[in-house]
Scaffold this motif. Structure first.
Motif, PDB file in Angstrom:
ATOM      1  N   UNK A  61      -0.064  -7.129  15.163  1.00 38.83           N
ATOM      2  CA  UNK A  61       1.238  -7.804  15.036  1.00 38.83           C
ATOM      3  C   UNK A  61       1.791  -7.687  13.608  1.00 38.83           C
ATOM      4  N   UNK A  62       0.959  -7.206  12.692  1.00 39.21           N
ATOM      5  CA  UNK A  62       1.404  -7.103  11.296  1.00 39.21           C
ATOM      6  C   UNK A  62       2.371  -5.944  11.093  1.00 39.21           C
ATOM      7  N   UNK A  63       3.178  -6.091  10.058  1.00 40.48           N
ATOM      8  CA  UNK A  63       4.064  -4.992   9.657  1.00 40.48           C
ATOM      9  C   UNK A  63       3.318  -4.199   8.594  1.00 40.48           C
ATOM     10  N   UNK A  65       2.754  -0.595   6.464  1.00 37.57           N
ATOM     11  CA  UNK A  65       3.243   0.707   6.018  1.00 37.57           C
ATOM     12  C   UNK A  65       2.026   1.510   5.580  1.00 37.57           C
ATOM     13  N   UNK A  66       1.913   2.695   6.138  1.00 38.34           N
ATOM     14  CA  UNK A  66       0.728   3.504   5.841  1.00 38.34           C
ATOM     15  C   UNK A  66      -0.284   3.414   6.962  1.00 38.34           C
ATOM     16  N   UNK A  67      -1.433   4.002   6.723  1.00 38.12           N
ATOM     17  CA  UNK A  67      -2.497   4.058   7.734  1.00 38.12           C
ATOM     18  C   UNK A  67      -3.167   2.682   7.874  1.00 38.12           C
ATOM     19  N   UNK A  68      -3.098   2.088   9.077  1.00 38.86           N
ATOM     20  CA  UNK A  68      -3.731   0.756   9.244  1.00 38.86           C
ATOM     21  C   UNK A  68      -5.229   0.758   8.932  1.00 38.86           C
ATOM     22  N   UNK A  69      -5.832   1.952   8.978  1.00 42.18           N
ATOM     23  CA  UNK A  69      -7.261   2.048   8.664  1.00 42.18           C
ATOM     24  C   UNK A  69      -7.520   2.486   7.223  1.00 42.18           C
ATOM     25  N   UNK A  70      -6.518   2.379   6.387  1.00 43.32           N
ATOM     26  CA  UNK A  70      -6.668   2.787   4.984  1.00 43.32           C
ATOM     27  C   UNK A  70      -7.806   2.007   4.330  1.00 43.32           C
ATOM     28  N   UNK A  71      -8.345   2.596   3.264  1.00 44.30           N
ATOM     29  CA  UNK A  71      -9.502   1.957   2.603  1.00 44.30           C
ATOM     30  C   UNK A  71      -9.141   0.604   1.973  1.00 44.30           C
ATOM     31  N   UNK A  72      -8.001   0.587   1.305  1.00 41.13           N
ATOM     32  CA  UNK A  72      -7.572  -0.653   0.634  1.00 41.13           C
ATOM     33  C   UNK A  72      -6.293  -1.155   1.294  1.00 41.13           C
ATOM     34  N   UNK A  73      -6.253  -2.455   1.537  1.00 38.59           N
ATOM     35  CA  UNK A  73      -5.039  -3.034   2.111  1.00 38.59           C
ATOM     36  C   UNK A  73      -4.431  -4.003   1.097  1.00 38.59           C
ATOM     37  N   UNK A  75      -1.989  -6.998   1.073  1.00 35.02           N
ATOM     38  CA  UNK A  75      -1.214  -7.943   1.895  1.00 35.02           C
ATOM     39  C   UNK A  75      -0.259  -8.655   0.947  1.00 35.02           C
ATOM     40  N   UNK A  76       1.025  -8.410   1.134  1.00 31.80           N
ATOM     41  CA  UNK A  76       1.995  -9.027   0.241  1.00 31.80           C
ATOM     42  C   UNK A  76       2.763 -10.124   0.972  1.00 31.80           C
ATOM     43  N   UNK A  77       2.816 -11.293   0.359  1.00 32.29           N
ATOM     44  CA  UNK A  77       3.648 -12.388   0.871  1.00 32.29           C
ATOM     45  C   UNK A  77       4.919 -12.371   0.035  1.00 32.29           C
ATOM     46  N   UNK A 110       4.057  -9.796   4.750  1.00 33.64           N
ATOM     47  CA  UNK A 110       4.159 -11.099   5.425  1.00 33.64           C
ATOM     48  C   UNK A 110       5.216 -11.954   4.721  1.00 33.64           C
ATOM     49  N   UNK A 111       5.812 -12.872   5.494  1.00 37.75           N
ATOM     50  CA  UNK A 111       6.933 -13.659   4.963  1.00 37.75           C
ATOM     51  C   UNK A 111       6.461 -14.915   4.220  1.00 37.75           C
ATOM     52  N   UNK A 112       7.142 -15.204   3.140  1.00 36.49           N
ATOM     53  CA  UNK A 112       6.863 -16.427   2.369  1.00 36.49           C
ATOM     54  C   UNK A 112       8.199 -16.950   1.818  1.00 36.49           C
TER      55      UNK A 112
END
Lengths: 239, 178
Positions: A61-63, A65-73, A75-77, A110-112
């Protein structure tokens, strides 16, 4: 005696001021109340201390950008009317240009919305969700990009622009307006906000960098590109 | 008067050093204030050398360009510079007079630092110190009613530090009498 009192008063004032400041910082990072004026869904402060590890797991359900299986994620609020989020958005786009194609980094949005200072941030977040509903993940990112491109920030965007932006990214304007009127995405945004608070966020942009081994680094504010690049390089080594 | 007193104090390199050290410390606090957790995590990591960790720490200094409004960046730098000068001059005054602190000037300077600290941070993203402080007293909503969203505390900080500098300069200029 008076001289002695005078000599002591200044150090005492310094200590009191220091304690007040330290108290404020500790209170903020450890469990304060987020200042959001009366909203339909008020976020609550968890009883336990918030930590980055309590951030909601990344799912379909997340938005992203890039490969969801990327090594580093990352997460920006983010708050669409925050000028620092606008700056950080450009920084993250640069990061994705450098690390996205090689599946080293994925960017999760993610929204904040900070309602007390940016009353338009929540309707804009709902508009971005409508874009996602009508045009999928790609439309979501195009919509967010466009909002950041044209908003002067600090509640400067005319909300009448929201359907125009939808049209600009080739979405059906009528469908988009209907989606906005339905207000179906309010809960999603409230959940994102709550997730941000649970993970320790108090302002925006608030970012959690998740390393391949699950270790997290939290970054507060629009930190410069060099800092973000270095922390990504560090996270890539955490295996 | 100011030029002569400044010349008198800063002709001794020791006081320039003190001013620079204080500036460095307070500026470091200003730019890292809301990322102490991040710094802690970085320094705890086993995956980077000490040099790499230090490079990450110092890269945060660039946030004066990205994480502060132009106004906030200016008054943050001013507050830190003025504080460095203030501390150096107060130390000079104490040593010269071999007496206690100039309470009025020190208290004004302290007020300047506290007011300035309240203005530090990004006014628009809700994570600056004043909002944290108001939240502490359940008055977080007040921030929305301040005309400059809290940045006025930065201006106040600069004003108080200038006043403190003025008072200290006057004291240093006073003749040594019993």
């Amino acid at each position: 005696m008076e001289q002695q009192n005078n000599t002591l008063s200044v150090p005492a004032a310094i200590i009191i001021a220091g304690l007040l400041i330290a108290g404020s910082v500790i209170y903020t990072s450890g469990g304060s109340t987020l200042n959001t004026n009366a909203q339909p869904t008020e976020p609550t402060i968890p009883e336990q201390n918030e930590t980055a590890s309590s951030v909601k797991l990344i799912d379909s359900t997340d938005h992203i950008l890039g490969d969801p299986n990327a090594q580093v994620k990352v997460i920006e609020f983010s708050d669409l009317e925050c000028p620092f989020c606008k700056t950080f958005h450009s920084t993250m786009k640069e990061i994705m240009r450098e690390y996205g194609d090689t599946s080293e980094v994925a960017w999760v949005y993610r929204h904040f919305p900070l309602d007390s200072i940016h009353s338009k941030a929540r309707p804009e977040a709902e508009a971005a969700e409508c874009a996602a509903e009508l045009g999928g993940n790609e439309a979501f990112w195009l919509y967010v990009d466009r909002v950041f491109e044209i908003t002067p920030s600090n509640n400067g965007l005319d909300l009448n622009q929201l359907p125009i932006i939808a049209e600009y990214i080739n979405l059906d304007k009528n469908e988009f307006e209907k989606c906005l009127a339905d207000n179906d995405h309010a809960k999603r945004i409230a959940d994102d906000l709550q997730d941000g608070i649970n993970s320790g966020g108090r302002g925006t942009p608030w970012s959690i960098i998740v390393a391949p081994n699950g270790k997290t680094f939290t970054l507060n504010g629009a930190q410069p590109l060099s800092t973000v690049k270095q922390i990504i390089e560090l996270a890539l080594k955490e295996k | 008067m100011y030029f002569l007193v400044f010349k008198e104090v800063f002709k001794n390199i020791k006081y320039i050093f003190i001013a620079l050290v204080i500036f460095f410390i307070t500026f470091s606090i200003s730019v890292t204030l809301f990322n102490w957790g991040f710094i802690f995590d970085v320094f705890q990591s086993d995956s980077a050398s000490l040099l790499e960790k230090l490079k990450i720490f110092f890269s945060l200094y660039e946030s004066i360009n990205t994480n502060f409004t132009k106004t906030a960046a200016v008054y943050t730098l001013l507050i830190n510079i003025l504080l460095g000068i203030n501390v150096a001059m107060i130390i000079y005054y104490i040593r010269q007079r071999r007496g206690g602190l100039n309470n009025k000037a020190t208290a004004t300077g302290l007020g300047g630092v506290v007011a300035g600290l309240f203005g530090i941070g990004c006014a628009a993203c809700g994570s600056f110190l004043l909002s944290s402080f108001l939240v502490l007293f359940g008055a977080g909503g007040l921030i929305a009613y301040l005309p400059f969203s809290g940045e006025e505390f930065g201006f106040l900080g600069v004003g108080l530090l200038l006043l403190s500098l003025h008072l200290t300069t006057k004291k240093i200029k006073e003749p040594l009498v019993c």
